[in-house]
Design a protein around this motif. Structure first.
Motif, PDB file in Angstrom:
ATOM      1  N   UNK A 199       0.833  -1.204   0.000  1.00  0.00           N
ATOM      2  CA  UNK A 199       0.000   0.000   0.000  1.00  0.00           C
ATOM      3  C   UNK A 199       0.868   1.254   0.000  1.00  0.00           C
ATOM      4  N   UNK A 200       0.544   2.168  -0.885  1.00  0.00           N
ATOM      5  CA  UNK A 200       1.278   3.433  -0.939  1.00  0.00           C
ATOM      6  C   UNK A 200       0.455   4.475  -1.669  1.00  0.00           C
ATOM      7  N   UNK A 201       0.727   5.727  -1.370  1.00  0.00           N
ATOM      8  CA  UNK A 201       0.181   6.849  -2.124  1.00  0.00           C
ATOM      9  C   UNK A 201       1.340   7.543  -2.820  1.00  0.00           C
ATOM     10  N   UNK A 202       1.168   7.796  -4.093  1.00  0.00           N
ATOM     11  CA  UNK A 202       2.119   8.542  -4.904  1.00  0.00           C
ATOM     12  C   UNK A 202       1.435   9.853  -5.253  1.00  0.00           C
ATOM     13  N   UNK A 203       2.054  10.967  -4.943  1.00  0.00           N
ATOM     14  CA  UNK A 203       1.390  12.266  -5.005  1.00  0.00           C
ATOM     15  C   UNK A 203       2.150  13.241  -5.896  1.00  0.00           C
ATOM     16  N   UNK A 204       1.703  14.489  -5.876  1.00  0.00           N
ATOM     17  CA  UNK A 204       2.361  15.545  -6.647  1.00  0.00           C
ATOM     18  C   UNK A 204       3.692  15.959  -6.038  1.00  0.00           C
ATOM     19  N   UNK A 205       4.082  15.342  -4.914  1.00  0.00           N
ATOM     20  CA  UNK A 205       5.360  15.668  -4.287  1.00  0.00           C
ATOM     21  C   UNK A 205       6.263  14.451  -4.094  1.00  0.00           C
ATOM     22  N   UNK A 206       5.914  13.322  -4.679  1.00  0.00           N
ATOM     23  CA  UNK A 206       6.730  12.113  -4.554  1.00  0.00           C
ATOM     24  C   UNK A 206       7.980  12.229  -5.424  1.00  0.00           C
ATOM     25  N   UNK A 207       9.179  12.003  -4.879  1.00  0.00           N
ATOM     26  CA  UNK A 207      10.397  12.060  -5.706  1.00  0.00           C
ATOM     27  C   UNK A 207      10.384  10.993  -6.803  1.00  0.00           C
ATOM     28  N   UNK A 208      10.806  11.393  -7.992  1.00  0.00           N
ATOM     29  CA  UNK A 208      10.809  10.502  -9.154  1.00  0.00           C
ATOM     30  C   UNK A 208      12.073  10.709  -9.961  1.00  0.00           C
ATOM     31  N   UNK A 209      12.435   9.659 -10.718  1.00  0.00           N
ATOM     32  CA  UNK A 209      13.573   9.726 -11.620  1.00  0.00           C
ATOM     33  C   UNK A 209      13.103  10.104 -13.023  1.00  0.00           C
ATOM     34  N   UNK A 210      13.888  10.907 -13.710  1.00  0.00           N
ATOM     35  CA  UNK A 210      13.680  11.158 -15.129  1.00  0.00           C
ATOM     36  C   UNK A 210      14.618  10.217 -15.877  1.00  0.00           C
ATOM     37  N   UNK A 211      14.062   9.413 -16.770  1.00  0.00           N
ATOM     38  CA  UNK A 211      14.890   8.446 -17.492  1.00  0.00           C
ATOM     39  C   UNK A 211      14.653   8.590 -18.986  1.00  0.00           C
ATOM     40  N   UNK A 212      15.479   7.912 -19.770  1.00  0.00           N
ATOM     41  CA  UNK A 212      15.328   7.968 -21.211  1.00  0.00           C
ATOM     42  C   UNK A 212      16.104   9.106 -21.847  1.00  0.00           C
ATOM     43  N   UNK A 213      15.834   9.411 -23.115  1.00  0.00           N
ATOM     44  CA  UNK A 213      16.669  10.357 -23.871  1.00  0.00           C
ATOM     45  C   UNK A 213      16.650  11.780 -23.341  1.00  0.00           C
ATOM     46  N   UNK A 214      15.612  12.185 -22.598  1.00  0.00           N
ATOM     47  CA  UNK A 214      15.556  13.568 -22.101  1.00  0.00           C
ATOM     48  C   UNK A 214      16.194  13.720 -20.718  1.00  0.00           C
ATOM     49  N   UNK A 215      16.648  12.635 -20.124  1.00  0.00           N
ATOM     50  CA  UNK A 215      17.286  12.728 -18.806  1.00  0.00           C
ATOM     51  C   UNK A 215      18.500  13.656 -18.887  1.00  0.00           C
ATOM     52  N   UNK A 216      18.530  14.653 -18.026  1.00  0.00           N
ATOM     53  CA  UNK A 216      19.649  15.589 -17.982  1.00  0.00           C
ATOM     54  C   UNK A 216      19.637  16.646 -19.058  1.00  0.00           C
ATOM     55  N   UNK A 217      18.622  16.673 -19.914  1.00  0.00           N
ATOM     56  CA  UNK A 217      18.580  17.646 -21.007  1.00  0.00           C
ATOM     57  C   UNK A 217      18.479  19.061 -20.447  1.00  0.00           C
ATOM     58  N   UNK A 218      19.112  20.046 -21.100  1.00  0.00           N
ATOM     59  CA  UNK A 218      19.035  21.433 -20.618  1.00  0.00           C
ATOM     60  C   UNK A 218      17.609  21.923 -20.409  1.00  0.00           C
ATOM     61  N   UNK A 219      16.661  21.498 -21.256  1.00  0.00           N
ATOM     62  CA  UNK A 219      15.286  21.958 -21.128  1.00  0.00           C
ATOM     63  C   UNK A 219      14.588  21.399 -19.892  1.00  0.00           C
ATOM     64  N   UNK A 220      15.171  20.413 -19.234  1.00  0.00           N
ATOM     65  CA  UNK A 220      14.576  19.840 -18.028  1.00  0.00           C
ATOM     66  C   UNK A 220      15.311  20.254 -16.761  1.00  0.00           C
ATOM     67  N   UNK A 221      16.258  21.165 -16.870  1.00  0.00           N
ATOM     68  CA  UNK A 221      17.003  21.610 -15.699  1.00  0.00           C
ATOM     69  C   UNK A 221      16.309  22.823 -15.073  1.00  0.00           C
ATOM     70  N   UNK A 222      16.208  22.800 -13.750  1.00  0.00           N
ATOM     71  CA  UNK A 222      15.564  23.888 -13.024  1.00  0.00           C
ATOM     72  C   UNK A 222      16.466  24.343 -11.884  1.00  0.00           C
ATOM     73  N   UNK A 223      16.050  25.400 -11.220  1.00  0.00           N
ATOM     74  CA  UNK A 223      16.816  25.873 -10.065  1.00  0.00           C
ATOM     75  C   UNK A 223      16.887  24.808  -8.979  1.00  0.00           C
ATOM     76  N   UNK A 224      15.778  24.094  -8.787  1.00  0.00           N
ATOM     77  CA  UNK A 224      15.741  23.068  -7.750  1.00  0.00           C
ATOM     78  C   UNK A 224      16.470  21.802  -8.174  1.00  0.00           C
TER      79      UNK A 224
END
Length: 670
Positions: A199-224
């Motif tokens: 049992x678990x709840x996954x929410x709008x604040x659950x940490x997640x990994x970005x995977x695949x070709x866009x991982x680390x792309x400049x367009x996905x980088x933020x201040x946080x």
């Protein structure tokens, strides 16, 4: 006791092996032209199909079922998922007292709002137990007491509530996402096992990994997250899907509604062109729909202009492992994902079919580079990170092509077209599909391959903007007129398209297609009841015309509007649930229709939903004895203080979204 889940792949292999036999024996359809009706279906399965007395359209505030069927509410919004919690009841909603500073913490242990997609993962050795995953798409005004007036009036009132109680945003974020829960079937039906290991709840604040070709792309980088590799949360989760290795695919859809300040940011001196271009085909709002940007800076485009690009993906969740971080699989592209439904190719790779649920958007297919290994679950973990994403072009002759969305300096998606990498192709997926000449569709929602025949069915829910003109629409100039695959102007009622891959192989780049269902109301005297496929043609149809895969008895089919989610029972019949303006025909419902044999196209309504509700989910247990459905936003159009529905609690209480289990009274498969 901890139960071991059986891999969904084992079920797929059984079904696909049957398909392989059919192909080898010559039962599969030739795909050089439109297929013969009924080809590829197992005749023994078809003979066992049950028939039901059709329900008439209804506007009652009740859940109605065909005779011989029964339903049970399993879990609803606010119900506790762990022991020691009284939950949030419908009666509690009559005031705002529950929205204190601890509301979000409590909600993280409760079933969320607006449940949509459902996926059931059976337990190994236990036919009557499994893990159920449920999406929570959004929070509507039906949970807040004290609202009145028009939608815009209520939106202003919610904004004032947030200003006075900023903790509302944290609660809304906790009410989004996904619930994973264990369910068991006993003598009294299905029940939730509170506090089970998975049992678990996954929410709008659950940490997640970005995977695949866009991982680390400049367009996905933020201040946080300056690395562009980790992101918080998933939200706007609509439909979903399952992988052969037993994981859940949840689809991020209308993420544009959660961000504010876009116009102000775009007009500022600091707005870089690359980020502005990435937003052009999926624009954000100046004023968000939910007010999160007024409390949480990551939803303020002026502060984090790239945060929105980190949402709008397919997210893979392992329901069996609560310690595993969900992964956003960027190889499957960024758009308004309705779902991702998988099937194996002939050589054992994984194909995932997807729709972009917006007017004049596209149908997609991803095919993995590597093969599924049914004996090594860990080896399949990253199959969805490597492969080819395609978009569909539907030609007027009943043929079509899957166009690869691949960055290539020698191809159309290159630096000359403004792309510098595969990461940019998947982030700006809509723009890339435009350049390849994909066919704009009438809101492609669920795209579901049949596990029995391999044919693919896509729900085009509606498009009232389909009209004979050319103009700018959502960041590009296109022809808005009817086309062969979307043949009806002002398509209020929607339709279903059937797609047959060449060679009965999901890895094929060519396919045949036909309109399977042109939805509407056959009782309408102004509607032509068409029975010939050649009559379902662009330029020849009126808004009211209907077509039921060639079925000829007008009085034997049910009216239907706005097909949304789809599902298949083990016999191979197609089940359809709807999301329509109830003024068209009546309350939304659930329908069943054979896709082969003499009853191909004979659509029967078997469930009618309460007032204001949309029906979602459409998920069967492997034995075919239970159909799980989501009854989403019952009472839409009313308020907590003046409800128009009291389902499921009754007694004059406000309505709540909930999951139901539908079964036969005699216990036989549906």
């Amino acid at each position: 006791m901890t139960l071991k889940p059986v891999y969904f792949g084992a079920l797929l292999e059984q079904r696909l092996s049957r398909r392989g036999f059919l192909v080898a024996s010559g039962a599969a359809a030739a795909t050089g032209a439109l297929p013969a009706l009924g080809a590829g279906m197992d005749p023994t399965r078809s003979a066992k199909s049950k028939s039901y007395a059709a329900l008439a359209p209804s506007r009652e505030d009740a859940l109605r079922l065909s005779p011989g069927l029964r339903s049970q509410v399993i879990v609803g919004f606010g119900d506790p998922l762990f022991d020691g919690d009284p939950g949030l009841t419908a009666g509690d909603l009559r005031t705002l007292d529950w929205l204190d500073r601890d509301a979000a913490t409590r909600q993280e242990r409760r079933f969320g709002t607006s449940n949509d997609a459902l996926a059931f993962f059976p337990m190994r050795g236990r036919r009557n137990a499994g893990l159920l995953c449920a999406n929570h798409e959004y929070v509507d005004e039906l949970v807040f007491a004290g609202l009145s007036g028009s939608e815009s009036d209520q939106a202003r009132q919610v904004a004032a509530m947030i200003a006075a109680r900023p903790q509302i945003v944290a609660w809304m974020q906790a009410a989004h996402g996904v619930s994973v829960l264990e369910v068991r079937r006993g003598m009294r039906g299905w029940r939730v096992v509170r506090g089970a290991a998975a049992t678990r709840r996954i929410t709008a604040n659950t940490p997640m990994e970005i995977s695949g070709p866009a991982r680390g792309a400049p367009l996905l980088r933020t201040n946080a997250d300056p690395t562009g590799t980790r992101v918080l949360g998933t939200f706007a989760n609509c439909a979903g899907g399952k992988t052969p290795w037993g994981t859940y695919l949840t689809a991020e859809e209308n993420i544009q509604d959660y961000f504010g300040g876009a116009r102000t940011w775009a007009g500022g001196a600091d707005a870089d062109e690359a980020t502005k271009r990435a937003h052009r085909r999926w624009p954000l709002r100046e004023r968000s729909a939910y007010g999160w940007d007024t409390v949480d800076p990551r939803f303020d485009v002026r502060r984090e202009p790239r945060e929105a690009l980190r949402h709008g993906w397919i997210v893979e969740i392992d329901p069996q492992d609560p310690t595993m971080a969900p992964r956003k699989r960027t190889a499957l592209g960024r758009f308004c994902h309705e779902g991702a439904n998988t099937i194996l190719t002939k050589d054992g790779r994984v194909a995932a079919y997807m729709g972009d649920d917006a007017k004049f958007e596209y149908v997609y297919k991803f095919v993995s580079r590597d093969r599924f290994d049914p004996k090594d679950r860990a080896a399949n973990r990253d199959l969805l990170d490597h492969g080819t994403l395609h978009v569909a072009r539907f030609d007027a002759d009943g043929r079509g092509e899957w166009l690869p969305l691949v960055y290539d300096e020698r191809g159309p998606l290159n630096s000359g077209a403004g792309f510098t990498s595969q990461a940019e192709v998947v982030i700006r997926c809509r723009e890339a599909a435009d350049l390849l000449g994909a066919t704009p569709m009438d809101r492609p929602e669920d795209v579901e391959p049949s596990p029995v025949t391999g044919r693919v069915y896509m729900a085009l829910t509606k498009n009232d903007s389909r009209a004979p003109e050319r103009r700018d629409f959502m960041g590009r100039n296109i022809d808005l007129g009817p086309n062969a695959a979307n043949p009806r102007p002002k398509n209020d009622f929607g339709h279903i398209v059937e797609l047959i891959e060449d060679g009965d192989d999901a890895s094929s780049l060519r396919f045949a297609w036909n309109v399977f269902l042109l939805a509407g109301d056959p009782r309408d005297g102004a509607a032509r009841f068409l029975t010939r496929a050649e009559d379902v043609a662009a330029g020849q149809l009126a808004r009211e015309d209907v077509y039921y895969a060639g079925y000829a008895d007008r009085g034997a089919v049910s009216p239907i509007a706005c097909p949304d989610n789809l599902g298949f029972d083990p016999s191979g019949r197609l089940w359809v649930v709807t999301d329509a303006d109830t003024r068209l025909i009546g309350n939304n419902g659930c329908f069943v229709v054979p896709t082969s044999g003499p009853d191909r196209g004979r659509l029967t309504q078997v469930l009618s939903a309460p007032v204001g509700a949309e029906v979602c989910g459409c998920e069967f247990t492997p034995d075919g004895k239970t159909l799980f459905l989501s009854i989403q936003h019952p009472g839409e159009g009313g308020t907590v203080d003046a409800p128009v529905s009291h389902w499921p609690d009754g007694g004059g209480l406000p309505a709540r979204s909930a999951v139901i289990a539908v079964s036969r009274e005699d216990g036989a498969p549906l």
